[in-house]
Enzyme design. Sequence first.
Site, PDB file in Angstrom:
ATOM      1  N   SER A 151       0.860  -1.186   0.000  1.00 20.65           N
ATOM      2  CA  SER A 151       0.000   0.000   0.000  1.00 20.65           C
ATOM      3  C   SER A 151       0.895   1.234   0.000  1.00 20.65           C
ATOM      4  CB  SER A 151      -0.945  -0.020   1.183  1.00 20.65           C
ATOM      5  OG  SER A 151      -0.216  -0.234   2.348  1.00 20.65           O
ATOM      6  N   LEU A 152       0.274   2.385   0.015  1.00 12.80           N
ATOM      7  CA  LEU A 152       1.033   3.627  -0.047  1.00 12.80           C
ATOM      8  C   LEU A 152       0.885   4.360   1.263  1.00 12.80           C
ATOM      9  CD1 LEU A 152      -0.225   4.793  -3.546  1.00 12.80           C
ATOM     10  CD2 LEU A 152       2.149   4.272  -2.982  1.00 12.80           C
ATOM     11  N   GLU A 201       1.616  10.333 -10.684  1.00 13.66           N
ATOM     12  CA  GLU A 201       0.413   9.745 -11.291  1.00 13.66           C
ATOM     13  C   GLU A 201      -0.816  10.162 -10.501  1.00 13.66           C
ATOM     14  OE1 GLU A 201       1.100   5.566 -10.907  1.00 13.66           O
ATOM     15  OE2 GLU A 201       2.989   5.691 -11.998  1.00 13.66           O
ATOM     16  N   LYS A 207      -3.945   9.289  -8.140  1.00 14.44           N
ATOM     17  CA  LYS A 207      -4.308   8.225  -7.206  1.00 14.44           C
ATOM     18  C   LYS A 207      -5.767   7.898  -7.507  1.00 14.44           C
ATOM     19  CE  LYS A 207      -3.963   6.588  -2.483  1.00 14.44           C
ATOM     20  NZ  LYS A 207      -4.831   5.503  -2.760  1.00 14.44           N
ATOM     21  N   ASP A 246      -9.330   6.295  -7.431  1.00 11.40           N
ATOM     22  CA  ASP A 246     -10.181   5.898  -6.316  1.00 11.40           C
ATOM     23  C   ASP A 246     -11.081   4.754  -6.769  1.00 11.40           C
ATOM     24  OD1 ASP A 246     -11.345   5.860  -3.879  1.00 11.40           O
ATOM     25  OD2 ASP A 246     -12.601   7.632  -4.207  1.00 11.40           O
ATOM     26  N   ARG A 303      -6.629  -7.394  -4.166  1.00  9.33           N
ATOM     27  CA  ARG A 303      -5.464  -7.166  -3.326  1.00  9.33           C
ATOM     28  C   ARG A 303      -5.516  -8.034  -2.066  1.00  9.33           C
ATOM     29  NH1 ARG A 303      -4.306  -3.485   0.755  1.00  9.33           N
ATOM     30  NH2 ARG A 303      -2.080  -3.111   0.953  1.00  9.33           N
ATOM     31  N   GLU A 359      -5.836  -0.204 -11.320  1.00 11.12           N
ATOM     32  CA  GLU A 359      -7.060   0.086 -10.602  1.00 11.12           C
ATOM     33  C   GLU A 359      -8.239  -0.163 -11.527  1.00 11.12           C
ATOM     34  OE1 GLU A 359      -6.217   1.040  -7.570  1.00 11.12           O
ATOM     35  OE2 GLU A 359      -7.842   2.245  -6.712  1.00 11.12           O
ATOM     36  N   TYR A 419      -0.865   0.836 -13.163  1.00 12.03           N
ATOM     37  CA  TYR A 419       0.104   1.722 -12.512  1.00 12.03           C
ATOM     38  C   TYR A 419       1.378   1.038 -12.038  1.00 12.03           C
ATOM     39  CZ  TYR A 419      -2.486   0.201  -8.351  1.00 12.03           C
ATOM     40  OH  TYR A 419      -3.098  -0.537  -7.391  1.00 12.03           O
ATOM     41  N   LYS A 454       6.306   8.802  -7.147  1.00  4.98           N
ATOM     42  CA  LYS A 454       7.158   7.624  -7.041  1.00  4.98           C
ATOM     43  C   LYS A 454       8.569   7.942  -7.518  1.00  4.98           C
ATOM     44  CE  LYS A 454       3.241   4.634  -8.183  1.00  4.98           C
ATOM     45  NZ  LYS A 454       2.600   3.764  -9.164  1.00  4.98           N
ATOM     46  N   LYS A 513      -3.092  13.026  -0.636  1.00  2.00           N
ATOM     47  CA  LYS A 513      -4.545  12.932  -0.799  1.00  2.00           C
ATOM     48  C   LYS A 513      -5.182  14.308  -0.715  1.00  2.00           C
ATOM     49  CE  LYS A 513      -6.452   9.145   1.052  1.00  2.00           C
ATOM     50  NZ  LYS A 513      -7.388   8.075   0.728  1.00  2.00           N
ATOM     51  N   CYS A 542     -44.208   4.430  10.233  1.00  2.27           N
ATOM     52  CA  CYS A 542     -44.042   5.175   8.985  1.00  2.27           C
ATOM     53  C   CYS A 542     -44.447   6.630   9.215  1.00  2.27           C
ATOM     54  CB  CYS A 542     -44.903   4.564   7.890  1.00  2.27           C
ATOM     55  SG  CYS A 542     -44.869   5.515   6.358  1.00  2.27           S
ATOM     56  N   CYS A 547     -47.824   7.187   7.141  1.00  2.00           N
ATOM     57  CA  CYS A 547     -49.102   6.507   7.349  1.00  2.00           C
ATOM     58  C   CYS A 547     -49.217   5.849   8.726  1.00  2.00           C
ATOM     59  CB  CYS A 547     -49.345   5.475   6.254  1.00  2.00           C
ATOM     60  SG  CYS A 547     -48.278   4.034   6.372  1.00  2.00           S
ATOM     61  N   CYS A 593     -41.759   0.584   4.981  1.00  2.00           N
ATOM     62  CA  CYS A 593     -43.154   0.661   5.373  1.00  2.00           C
ATOM     63  C   CYS A 593     -43.894  -0.389   4.550  1.00  2.00           C
ATOM     64  CB  CYS A 593     -43.723   2.047   5.079  1.00  2.00           C
ATOM     65  SG  CYS A 593     -45.524   2.059   5.158  1.00  2.00           S
ATOM     66  N   CYS A 629     -50.291   3.672   1.923  1.00  2.00           N
ATOM     67  CA  CYS A 629     -49.324   4.668   2.396  1.00  2.00           C
ATOM     68  C   CYS A 629     -49.180   5.762   1.327  1.00  2.00           C
ATOM     69  CB  CYS A 629     -47.984   3.982   2.663  1.00  2.00           C
ATOM     70  SG  CYS A 629     -46.687   5.138   3.127  1.00  2.00           S
TER      71      CYS A 629
HETATM   72  S1  IVH Z   1       1.160   2.084  -6.554  1.00  2.00           S
HETATM   73  C1  IVH Z   1       3.882   0.638  -4.499  1.00  2.00           C
HETATM   74  N1  IVH Z   1      -0.118   3.904  -7.931  1.00  2.00           N
HETATM   75  O1  IVH Z   1      -3.669   2.938  -3.729  1.00  2.00           O
HETATM   76  C2  IVH Z   1       2.567   0.810  -3.979  1.00  2.00           C
HETATM   77  N2  IVH Z   1      -1.314   2.746  -6.257  1.00  2.00           N
HETATM   78  O2  IVH Z   1      -2.502   2.625  -0.964  1.00  2.00           O
HETATM   79  C3  IVH Z   1       1.574   0.111  -4.810  1.00  2.00           C
HETATM   80  N3  IVH Z   1      -3.681   3.388  -6.073  1.00  2.00           N
HETATM   81  O3  IVH Z   1      -4.186  -0.415  -3.278  1.00  2.00           O
HETATM   82  C4  IVH Z   1       0.540   0.946  -5.360  1.00  2.00           C
HETATM   83  N4  IVH Z   1      -3.649   4.878  -7.686  1.00  2.00           N
HETATM   84  O4  IVH Z   1      -5.137   0.493  -5.411  1.00  2.00           O
HETATM   85  C5  IVH Z   1      -0.196   2.992  -6.947  1.00  2.00           C
HETATM   86  N5  IVH Z   1      -1.119   5.525  -9.277  1.00  2.00           N
HETATM   87  C6  IVH Z   1      -1.211   4.612  -8.292  1.00  2.00           C
HETATM   88  C7  IVH Z   1      -2.402   4.369  -7.581  1.00  2.00           C
HETATM   89  C8  IVH Z   1      -2.415   3.429  -6.559  1.00  2.00           C
HETATM   90  C9  IVH Z   1      -4.389   4.278  -6.763  1.00  2.00           C
HETATM   91  C10 IVH Z   1      -4.224   2.569  -4.957  1.00  2.00           C
HETATM   92  C11 IVH Z   1      -3.926   1.124  -5.109  1.00  2.00           C
HETATM   93  C12 IVH Z   1      -3.430   0.634  -3.777  1.00  2.00           C
HETATM   94  C13 IVH Z   1      -3.570   1.816  -2.904  1.00  2.00           C
HETATM   95  C14 IVH Z   1      -2.314   1.886  -2.083  1.00  2.00           C
END
Ligand code: IVH
Length: 672
Positions: free
Chosen positions: A83-84, A112, A114, A116, A135, A171, A223, A290, A314, A408, A411, A426, A432
């Site tokens: 995760s990040l 890049e 992020k 959602d 994941r 994603e 990504y 990155k 974020k 309700c 009614c 209801c 109603c």
């Molecule tokens: S890289 C090296 N790049 O964010 C880390 N993740 O918190 C691996 N996400 O579950 C993720 N946009 O689903 C990366 N441009 C992006 C992203 C991204 C969205 C999500 C991803 C991951 C979560 C990590």
Amino acid sequence: MDREQAARRIAELSEQLERHNHLYYVEVKPVISDQDFDFLMKELESLEARWPDLASPNSPTQRVGGDLTKEFATVPHRWPMLSLSNSYSREEVQEFVQRIEKDHGRTVFTMELKYDGVAISLTYRNGELVRGSTRGDGEKGEDITANVRTVRSIPLRLQGNPPAELEARGEILMGRKEFDELNRQREDEGEEIFANPRNTTAGTLKLQDPKIVAKRRLQNYIYSLQAEVLPTRSHYGNIMQCRHWGFRTPDPERRFIEQADTLEGIMAFIAHWDRERHHLDIGMDGVVIKVDNIDLQEEMGLRAKSPRWAIAYKFQAEQKFTRLNGVEFNVGRTGAVTPVALLEPVELAGTTVKRASIHNADQIAKLDLHIGDMVQVEKGGDIIPKITAVDLERRAPGSVPVAYPERCPACGTPLVRDEGEAQHYCPNEHACPPQIVRRIEHFVSRKAMDIDGLGGETVEALFRVGLVHNVADLYDLRKEQLLALGKGWGERSTQLIIDGIAASKTIPFEQVLFALGIRHVGETVAKKIARAVGSMDRLADMGIEELTAIEEVGTVIAASIVEFFGAEGNRRIVDGLRAAGLNFAVDPTKERPRGNLLQGLTFVVSGVFENFTRDGIKQAIEENGGKVSGSISRKTSFVVAGADMGPAKKAKAEELGVKVIDEVEFRRMIEA
Ligand code: IVH
């Protein structure tokens, strides 16, 4: 066609279809019409039906949805899914960049969006998609391959020379447009609408029927890339490589991905997307920064679960405090009761917010809402703003907690809450008031009975004064009754209503069926049922088993139909509508008559025509009992050729000895 020829043709068609799919969904530059695409697809489907053992699980036909999945198997990730670490301030981003520069010197960063959505890992062996998994906990996820195959921008086979084994990560998202459309449809069908695209995507990927997943039109952006030996030592370079293999990757021209080697460059990217994010069709909640050099990434390594070489910034969902003036409990067409917060108007993300959703009773309890509270409203990815917090310090002494009604609000019937459901309902569906009014509104709406002059307010008024208790009563209305209502009911508007009601008697049966508002029977399903069943009376007599034999009708829809016609109140309304003279059966004169002049003949239509459209010719063939096929084979009886027919087709026709005719000859055939 023998087996060998079939195998060759299947390979040829698969390749063509994948290529057109890529052109359509990844490059957004289609070169053939949807219909020609469908023809190729139909040909492939029929070949695979004849030689099932030649059908690959990665065949383009599988995109429309394979078999039901009973449960999703757990699968380990060969490379863990990290995760990040998140940051919410630009200072944190600055610290991140400066620390790296101090320890490792100046270096290039890739920025890049992020996204959602929902993370996905795609495994390819020898260029073939073998697995798509969620994941999960990062070590192991769920195998959702069947659903992943339905996502059109995910290649089933890669182009070029990819490594023997690779994992592409990205994603999965649902676009705003698709999300809104889906919700519109659900509203029509009397189902609860989804709150936001992300949850909808997550829920969709866990559906057991890939056919439904296919219809939801999910998208994908890549990504990251994992492989024993990566094509380049630059993250950006690898993503661009993915693009050449056929993946949908972020587009540098739209600034979805960018590089910088200064803090200013990174901040400019953040500032750009902070402004522009509201105009995107896909959900994103920040940007990711990155380190681009993979050797440096490896040198920096990981924290517990997230890499040291990346950070997410974020964007803050816009939030503001405002006063909760009250809570309204709305009753919908299906009886679902939803609490809505009435707020002191406040400006948020460019709009004035006066109402916010509070979803259900659990949410009220969780927030411990009191009337008059200062509440924090937030507009994130959701369609309606929501209340996220209460400022307890500013709570007035003696203020009253918001109580969820037991009965309700409209009614007085005790509400019910089904096991496992968050919503209260209801159950008093026939008495109603708001449920009745909403149902009448649905009945008169454009896609249903399309009654001009009747809208939400007029329907409500007619109900209030007691002129209309159900949809059948509309047909007993007389002009004098409306005129007698006084102010606002003038000569012209009442005439419009009376004429509109009279005109609705010619609305076709399929729309009448939709207008009834049977739960889960939306516009499309109503059409399918009307055509398959033919009349209201037959439908009312059908059982679950018979109903589920109809295309698009599953057990949920079937049960809902049986329940509808089983209810005494509904039967009375249906009888009233019959007496009023509504269309209760498919009109045989509206069905195009089928001739048999071309019975037993198969046609291929190609090129451009002077006196017909291509679709017009195809329609004429079918109306006269002939069949249309997408490609020339020994079974083809005639090729109807217009100008610009391709030389390959001409050669093929000649080779197989298939007769080629022009539009004049074709016309002669159908006028014979
Ligand atoms: S890289 C090296 N790049 O964010 C880390 N993740 O918190 C691996 N996400 O579950 C993720 N946009 O689903 C990366 N441009 C992006 C992203 C991204 C969205 C999500 C991803 C991951 C979560 C990590």
